[in-house]
Design an enzyme around this catalytic site. Sequence first.
Site, mmCIF file in Angstrom:
data_model
loop_
_atom_site.group_PDB
_atom_site.id
_atom_site.type_symbol
_atom_site.label_atom_id
_atom_site.label_comp_id
_atom_site.label_asym_id
_atom_site.label_seq_id
_atom_site.Cartn_x
_atom_site.Cartn_y
_atom_site.Cartn_z
ATOM 1 N N ASP A 165 0.855 -1.191 0.000
ATOM 2 C CA ASP A 165 0.000 0.000 0.000
ATOM 3 C C ASP A 165 0.889 1.238 0.000
ATOM 4 O O ASP A 165 1.628 1.484 0.951
ATOM 5 C CB ASP A 165 -0.898 -0.015 1.245
ATOM 6 C CG ASP A 165 -1.991 1.049 1.186
ATOM 7 O OD1 ASP A 165 -2.046 1.790 0.194
ATOM 8 O OD2 ASP A 165 -2.785 1.132 2.142
ATOM 9 N N ASP A 171 -2.619 2.488 -6.452
ATOM 10 C CA ASP A 171 -1.604 2.622 -5.410
ATOM 11 C C ASP A 171 -1.511 1.416 -4.478
ATOM 12 O O ASP A 171 -0.893 1.514 -3.416
ATOM 13 C CB ASP A 171 -1.865 3.893 -4.594
ATOM 14 C CG ASP A 171 -3.168 3.833 -3.824
ATOM 15 O OD1 ASP A 171 -4.081 3.114 -4.267
ATOM 16 O OD2 ASP A 171 -3.279 4.502 -2.778
ATOM 17 N N GLU A 172 -2.109 0.276 -4.843
ATOM 18 C CA GLU A 172 -1.993 -0.886 -3.973
ATOM 19 C C GLU A 172 -2.173 -2.174 -4.760
ATOM 20 O O GLU A 172 -2.812 -2.203 -5.804
ATOM 21 C CB GLU A 172 -3.006 -0.823 -2.822
ATOM 22 C CG GLU A 172 -4.454 -0.761 -3.252
ATOM 23 C CD GLU A 172 -5.398 -0.647 -2.057
ATOM 24 O OE1 GLU A 172 -5.326 -1.509 -1.161
ATOM 25 O OE2 GLU A 172 -6.201 0.297 -2.035
#
Length: 432
Positions: free
Chosen positions: A19, A116-117
Amino acid sequence: MGNINDYYPASGRVILHVDMNAFYCSVHEAEEPELYRGKPTAVAGSAELRKGVIVTCSYAARGMGIRTGMNVRQALKIYPDLILIQPNFHLYRKYSNAFMNIAYAYTPLLEATSIDECYLDITGSKQFGTPLQIAEEIQSRIREELSLPCSIGVAPNKLLAKMGSDLKKPNGISVLRIRDVPKVLWGRPCAELFGIGSKTADKLRKLNIVTIGELAAADEGLLTGTFGVMGNWMKQAANGLDHAPVNAEREQSKSIGHTTTLPVDITSPEDVRRVLLNLSDQVARRLRRQELIAGGVQITLRTPDMKTITRSRQLATPTENTEDIYREACLLYEKHWTREQPLRLLGITLQQLTSREDSAIQMDLFDYEKQPKKESLTKVMDELRNKFGESAVLTAGMLGDDPSALIRNHKVRGTSLQMDFVRNTDRKPEQE
């Protein structure tokens, strides 16, 4: 939370959840550290032209009381020196691809859940070391090669890996096993269990179930009677159980959409068409990037009083071309919006998506001769933009009456139109 050096189980899985921390702000800090490193920053819409919203903020800003989702004006009242940054989605995609390429080096079983993860199944990655060593190496490489911080959860399933990555931010690594769940999670409120929102937590509270531990011990019949099949899932999740696999191949998009909230309301059909052309160009590029074609086009129109209408039409022939999408969008606009009423938001969504490889695109005799040249030109334009950014190529229709002014604005504001805020409609908002 146990000895990680013998973490690999005799049977079962080892999952990482990577993350990125304050991703958008961190990307700008990595690009221009002399301007942003360690400073209170926020990515947001235009503060002076529209009531913008904080998309994300740096940890320095959070220390000042700034929060994601906060109104820009409210944020500036709390901290007047907050540095506001316009979104740059081309830049975010570039860094997203870079950090996922690093993670992909350790396992082909990577599932990207947002920009983003991602989840990694490293059960078969023993050659790279223990799970902790792999997590530390991924985190170190992302920091050293990209100058970005990230948090990583290590667990036997996706649920606990996700919960683990949230335990230590920024730059944390947390190991969360099923045997750790009572100590680490059961005392927390139900709303903190991944997959349970505030409304569900409110319903649980009415059943006198406040903590994750109380949910884990709750009567399953009571839960299923209230929530249906989700009740069974909630009880299992509260006990740390999750059997969902890491899906290395993402499901094909059901739609591709792009919307823009404009810095000023527009009424002129010429201005509307210019925005529609820009939106058509962006969704068509994303369509081609995923090697898909569209069988339907939908437009979204929103007035300053927040009234929203959507209108769609099926295409006679599926397409991946900007001009086809733009033509259909304009036809929908002209048919369904005859009034000179101001618009504050415009959007285009492509529907009925199918694989380009599996679809035969019909062409008439004239198009058949032109098509190879069109495809060659489109490919060159896409490659230029992928390498140099969205401003590398602009069509005349995007420039308006004063092309030089728009290009000057473009360079200053970092977007291909003067956009207050751009939202990709086929991905979830950034959550941190």
